[in-house]
Enzyme design. Structure first.
Site, PDB file in Angstrom:
ATOM      1  N   ASP A  24      38.035  35.927  36.378  1.00 47.06           N
ATOM      2  CA  ASP A  24      36.952  35.564  37.299  1.00 47.06           C
ATOM      3  C   ASP A  24      37.405  35.615  38.763  1.00 47.06           C
ATOM      4  O   ASP A  24      38.569  35.363  39.062  1.00 47.06           O
ATOM      5  CB  ASP A  24      36.452  34.153  36.947  1.00 47.06           C
ATOM      6  CG  ASP A  24      35.087  33.870  37.542  1.00 47.06           C
ATOM      7  OD1 ASP A  24      34.397  34.813  37.961  1.00 47.06           O
ATOM      8  OD2 ASP A  24      34.706  32.676  37.585  1.00 47.06           O
ATOM      9  N   ASN A  26      36.412  38.288  40.983  1.00 45.77           N
ATOM     10  CA  ASN A  26      36.418  39.642  41.556  1.00 45.77           C
ATOM     11  C   ASN A  26      35.427  39.772  42.709  1.00 45.77           C
ATOM     12  O   ASN A  26      35.735  40.384  43.739  1.00 45.77           O
ATOM     13  CB  ASN A  26      36.023  40.677  40.493  1.00 45.77           C
ATOM     14  CG  ASN A  26      37.024  40.777  39.375  1.00 45.77           C
ATOM     15  OD1 ASN A  26      38.127  40.266  39.486  1.00 45.77           O
ATOM     16  ND2 ASN A  26      36.637  41.436  38.288  1.00 45.77           N
ATOM     17  N   TRP A  29      36.629  37.990  45.801  1.00 44.67           N
ATOM     18  CA  TRP A  29      37.761  38.726  46.385  1.00 44.67           C
ATOM     19  C   TRP A  29      37.227  39.834  47.300  1.00 44.67           C
ATOM     20  O   TRP A  29      37.712  40.022  48.417  1.00 44.67           O
ATOM     21  CB  TRP A  29      38.617  39.309  45.257  1.00 44.67           C
ATOM     22  CG  TRP A  29      39.854  40.016  45.702  1.00 44.67           C
ATOM     23  CD1 TRP A  29      41.096  39.474  45.844  1.00 44.67           C
ATOM     24  CD2 TRP A  29      39.977  41.398  46.075  1.00 44.67           C
ATOM     25  NE1 TRP A  29      41.983  40.427  46.277  1.00 44.67           N
ATOM     26  CE2 TRP A  29      41.318  41.618  46.425  1.00 44.67           C
ATOM     27  CE3 TRP A  29      39.072  42.465  46.142  1.00 44.67           C
ATOM     28  CZ2 TRP A  29      41.796  42.861  46.835  1.00 44.67           C
ATOM     29  CZ3 TRP A  29      39.552  43.708  46.558  1.00 44.67           C
ATOM     30  CH2 TRP A  29      40.900  43.893  46.899  1.00 44.67           C
ATOM     31  N   ASN A  72      26.272  38.207  31.571  1.00 41.52           N
ATOM     32  CA  ASN A  72      26.505  39.037  32.761  1.00 41.52           C
ATOM     33  C   ASN A  72      25.457  40.152  32.936  1.00 41.52           C
ATOM     34  O   ASN A  72      25.380  40.766  34.005  1.00 41.52           O
ATOM     35  CB  ASN A  72      27.915  39.631  32.766  1.00 41.52           C
ATOM     36  CG  ASN A  72      29.000  38.619  33.073  1.00 41.52           C
ATOM     37  OD1 ASN A  72      30.115  38.691  32.558  1.00 41.52           O
ATOM     38  ND2 ASN A  72      28.707  37.642  33.925  1.00 41.52           N
ATOM     39  N   TRP A  73      24.629  40.390  31.911  1.00 44.25           N
ATOM     40  CA  TRP A  73      23.547  41.378  32.062  1.00 44.25           C
ATOM     41  C   TRP A  73      22.537  40.922  33.106  1.00 44.25           C
ATOM     42  O   TRP A  73      21.721  41.727  33.577  1.00 44.25           O
ATOM     43  CB  TRP A  73      22.810  41.593  30.725  1.00 44.25           C
ATOM     44  CG  TRP A  73      23.650  42.159  29.641  1.00 44.25           C
ATOM     45  CD1 TRP A  73      24.165  41.459  28.573  1.00 44.25           C
ATOM     46  CD2 TRP A  73      24.079  43.514  29.461  1.00 44.25           C
ATOM     47  NE1 TRP A  73      24.889  42.306  27.765  1.00 44.25           N
ATOM     48  CE2 TRP A  73      24.850  43.575  28.282  1.00 44.25           C
ATOM     49  CE3 TRP A  73      23.891  44.691  30.201  1.00 44.25           C
ATOM     50  CZ2 TRP A  73      25.436  44.749  27.817  1.00 44.25           C
ATOM     51  CZ3 TRP A  73      24.465  45.866  29.726  1.00 44.25           C
ATOM     52  CH2 TRP A  73      25.233  45.886  28.549  1.00 44.25           C
ATOM     53  N   ARG A  75      23.076  40.278  36.034  1.00 43.12           N
ATOM     54  CA  ARG A  75      23.468  40.756  37.369  1.00 43.12           C
ATOM     55  C   ARG A  75      22.678  42.004  37.761  1.00 43.12           C
ATOM     56  O   ARG A  75      22.113  42.670  36.894  1.00 43.12           O
ATOM     57  CB  ARG A  75      24.969  41.055  37.371  1.00 43.12           C
ATOM     58  CG  ARG A  75      25.756  39.788  37.099  1.00 43.12           C
ATOM     59  CD  ARG A  75      27.229  40.010  37.242  1.00 43.12           C
ATOM     60  NE  ARG A  75      27.934  38.764  37.022  1.00 43.12           N
ATOM     61  CZ  ARG A  75      29.133  38.478  37.484  1.00 43.12           C
ATOM     62  NH1 ARG A  75      29.799  39.382  38.174  1.00 43.12           N
ATOM     63  NH2 ARG A  75      29.685  37.322  37.242  1.00 43.12           N
ATOM     64  N   ARG A 191      41.955  30.160  33.574  1.00 45.57           N
ATOM     65  CA  ARG A 191      40.814  30.577  34.394  1.00 45.57           C
ATOM     66  C   ARG A 191      41.173  30.510  35.868  1.00 45.57           C
ATOM     67  O   ARG A 191      41.354  29.432  36.418  1.00 45.57           O
ATOM     68  CB  ARG A 191      39.570  29.740  34.126  1.00 45.57           C
ATOM     69  CG  ARG A 191      38.375  30.290  34.929  1.00 45.57           C
ATOM     70  CD  ARG A 191      37.034  29.803  34.470  1.00 45.57           C
ATOM     71  NE  ARG A 191      35.972  30.590  35.097  1.00 45.57           N
ATOM     72  CZ  ARG A 191      34.734  30.685  34.658  1.00 45.57           C
ATOM     73  NH1 ARG A 191      34.384  30.050  33.565  1.00 45.57           N
ATOM     74  NH2 ARG A 191      33.835  31.421  35.286  1.00 45.57           N
ATOM     75  N   SER A 199      32.284  29.030  30.288  1.00 46.17           N
ATOM     76  CA  SER A 199      31.279  30.097  30.415  1.00 46.17           C
ATOM     77  C   SER A 199      31.118  30.879  29.106  1.00 46.17           C
ATOM     78  O   SER A 199      31.081  32.111  29.108  1.00 46.17           O
ATOM     79  CB  SER A 199      31.622  31.039  31.573  1.00 46.17           C
ATOM     80  OG  SER A 199      31.712  30.330  32.796  1.00 46.17           O
ATOM     81  N   GLU A 210      44.572  24.393  25.239  1.00 45.77           N
ATOM     82  CA  GLU A 210      44.972  23.789  26.512  1.00 45.77           C
ATOM     83  C   GLU A 210      44.374  24.672  27.614  1.00 45.77           C
ATOM     84  O   GLU A 210      44.157  25.866  27.409  1.00 45.77           O
ATOM     85  CB  GLU A 210      46.504  23.795  26.645  1.00 45.77           C
ATOM     86  CG  GLU A 210      47.217  22.984  25.592  1.00 45.77           C
ATOM     87  CD  GLU A 210      46.982  21.488  25.737  1.00 45.77           C
ATOM     88  OE1 GLU A 210      46.878  21.019  26.884  1.00 45.77           O
ATOM     89  OE2 GLU A 210      46.892  20.801  24.710  1.00 45.77           O
TER      90      GLU A 210
HETATM   91  C1  IPE Z   1      32.795  34.499  33.156  1.00 49.16           C
HETATM   92  O1  IPE Z   1      32.637  34.635  34.515  1.00 49.16           O
HETATM   93  C2  IPE Z   1      32.668  35.835  32.484  1.00 49.16           C
HETATM   94  C3  IPE Z   1      33.751  36.779  32.734  1.00 49.16           C
HETATM   95  C4  IPE Z   1      34.795  36.587  33.498  1.00 49.16           C
HETATM   96  C5  IPE Z   1      33.619  38.023  32.056  1.00 49.16           C
HETATM   97  P1  IPE Z   1      31.220  34.409  35.221  1.00 49.16           P
HETATM   98  O2  IPE Z   1      31.443  34.666  36.666  1.00 49.16           O
HETATM   99  O3  IPE Z   1      30.177  35.202  34.550  1.00 49.16           O
HETATM  100  O4  IPE Z   1      30.953  32.868  34.923  1.00 49.16           O
HETATM  101  P2  IPE Z   1      29.997  31.823  35.642  1.00 49.16           P
HETATM  102  O5  IPE Z   1      28.649  32.479  35.770  1.00 49.16           O
HETATM  103  O6  IPE Z   1      30.597  31.532  36.979  1.00 49.16           O
HETATM  104  O7  IPE Z   1      30.001  30.630  34.748  1.00 49.16           O
HETATM  105  C1  IPE Z   2      34.502  38.294  37.054  1.00 47.04           C
HETATM  106  O1  IPE Z   2      34.366  38.260  38.435  1.00 47.04           O
HETATM  107  C2  IPE Z   2      34.127  39.625  36.470  1.00 47.04           C
HETATM  108  C3  IPE Z   2      32.915  39.596  35.637  1.00 47.04           C
HETATM  109  C4  IPE Z   2      32.206  38.545  35.354  1.00 47.04           C
HETATM  110  C5  IPE Z   2      32.500  40.864  35.073  1.00 47.04           C
HETATM  111  P1  IPE Z   2      32.993  37.873  39.099  1.00 47.04           P
HETATM  112  O2  IPE Z   2      32.210  39.122  39.343  1.00 47.04           O
HETATM  113  O3  IPE Z   2      32.287  36.825  38.324  1.00 47.04           O
HETATM  114  O4  IPE Z   2      33.496  37.295  40.482  1.00 47.04           O
HETATM  115  P2  IPE Z   2      32.855  36.084  41.285  1.00 47.04           P
HETATM  116  O5  IPE Z   2      32.860  34.909  40.360  1.00 47.04           O
HETATM  117  O6  IPE Z   2      31.485  36.492  41.675  1.00 47.04           O
HETATM  118  O7  IPE Z   2      33.776  35.913  42.449  1.00 47.04           O
HETATM  119 MG    MG Z   3      32.357  34.788  38.403  1.00 48.75          MG
END
Ligand code: IPE
Ligand code: IPE
Ligand code: MG
Length: 243
Positions: A24, A26, A29, A72-73, A75, A191, A199, A210
């Site tokens: 998580d 990306n 960043w 994540n769909w 998005r 995490r 999540s 743990e």
């Molecule tokens: C969890 O991250 C899913 C993955 C890293 C693939 P999310 O960014 O989707 O989680 P939430 O929405 O912050 O809980």
């Molecule tokens: C995790 O990074 C990757 C996926 C969930 C695919 P994010 O895209 O959730 O990054 P943040 O949480 O928005 O920074």
């Molecule tokens: Mg995220």
């Protein structure tokens, strides 16, 4: 369960058998650098390669990376498309892992992925099935609740068909119908990015896991950070309900 493995951290470190990583941060960043989110995913994919190899050096037997959740769909389509394109590249590169005797597995509902992706996933799994230095698991379109619903459906079908009696349903039967089947429970969940939640990741398998949280964003997560997480785990006192 954890067993004593002698990796680069030495014999006094109790290395977790199965580590789960929620990749998580990306997006944040990229945002910090005023770049589009997909650049963060690209950088995160590089980190994935480094950390997977380092896990093997440490002596971790199973490592599961959460790459895309069933949620994540939600998005924007261009972000989802960019992530799916990255997988296709990942999959071609994952073949390099096979040269290192690493077995590759995927967990999640793959029926929703592009057929070309599904074929590549199947091929990688088949070609690497006998490798035994480490099992690398990628969670793609994975959701813990979806996984449990899928397992319950398959058991209910067997009961309806008269193959098993309802009184035979127990924890190990449920376990055997999960996407993770023969993969042991997760010992340590890492995490990054500052969030402290699962999540929907490995919710069944994490019953006694743990946790290790860090504010570092996934693209910045280093080999040293993985070592720190393992060393922290090694100091924990796990009781599994005993004393
Ligand atoms: C969890 O991250 C899913 C993955 C890293 C693939 P999310 O960014 O989707 O989680 P939430 O929405 O912050 O809980
Ligand atoms: C995790 O990074 C990757 C996926 C969930 C695919 P994010 O895209 O959730 O990054 P943040 O949480 O928005 O920074
Ligand atoms: Mg995220």
């Amino acid at each position: 369960m954890s067993k004593k493995q002698v990796g680069i951290l030495g014999e006094n470190v109790l290395v977790p058998t199965h580590v789960g990583v929620i990749m998580d941060g990306n997006g944040r960043w990229a945002k910090k650098r005023a770049l589009p989110r997909k650049f963060g995913h690209r950088e995160g994919a590089k980190t994935f390669r480094t950390i997977a190899r380092h896990a093997k050096a440490i002596g971790i037997s199973y490592i599961t990376f959460y790459a895309f959740s069933t949620e994540n769909w939600k998005r924007p389509k261009d972000e989802v498309d960019a992530i799916m394109d990255l997988f296709e590249k990942y999959l071609d590169e994952v073949r390099d892992f096979m040269d290192e005797n690493i077995r590759v597995r995927f967990v999640g509902d793959r029926t929703m992925l592009k057929p070309v992706l599904q074929e590549k996933m199947k091929k990688v799994e088949e070609d690497s099935k006998d490798f035994d230095s480490m099992t690398l698991v990628l969670a793609i379109n994975y959701g813990g609740r979806d996984e449990i619903a899928h397992a319950v459906r398959s058991i209910a079908q067997d009961v309806a068909d008269g193959k098993i009696g309802a009184d035979r349903i127990n924890e190990s039967l449920i376990q055997s119908r999960l996407y993770t089947e023969e993969i042991p429970d997760v010992d340590l969940i890492i995490r990054p990015s500052g969030e402290q939640r699962l999540s929907n990741f490995l919710i069944w398998q994490a019953a006694y896991a743990e946790y290790y949280f860090t504010n570092i964003l996934w693209p910045d997560f280093s080999k040293k950070d993985l070592e720190k997480a393992v060393l922290t785990f090694s100091e924990r006192n796990r009781r599994f309900g005993g004393i």
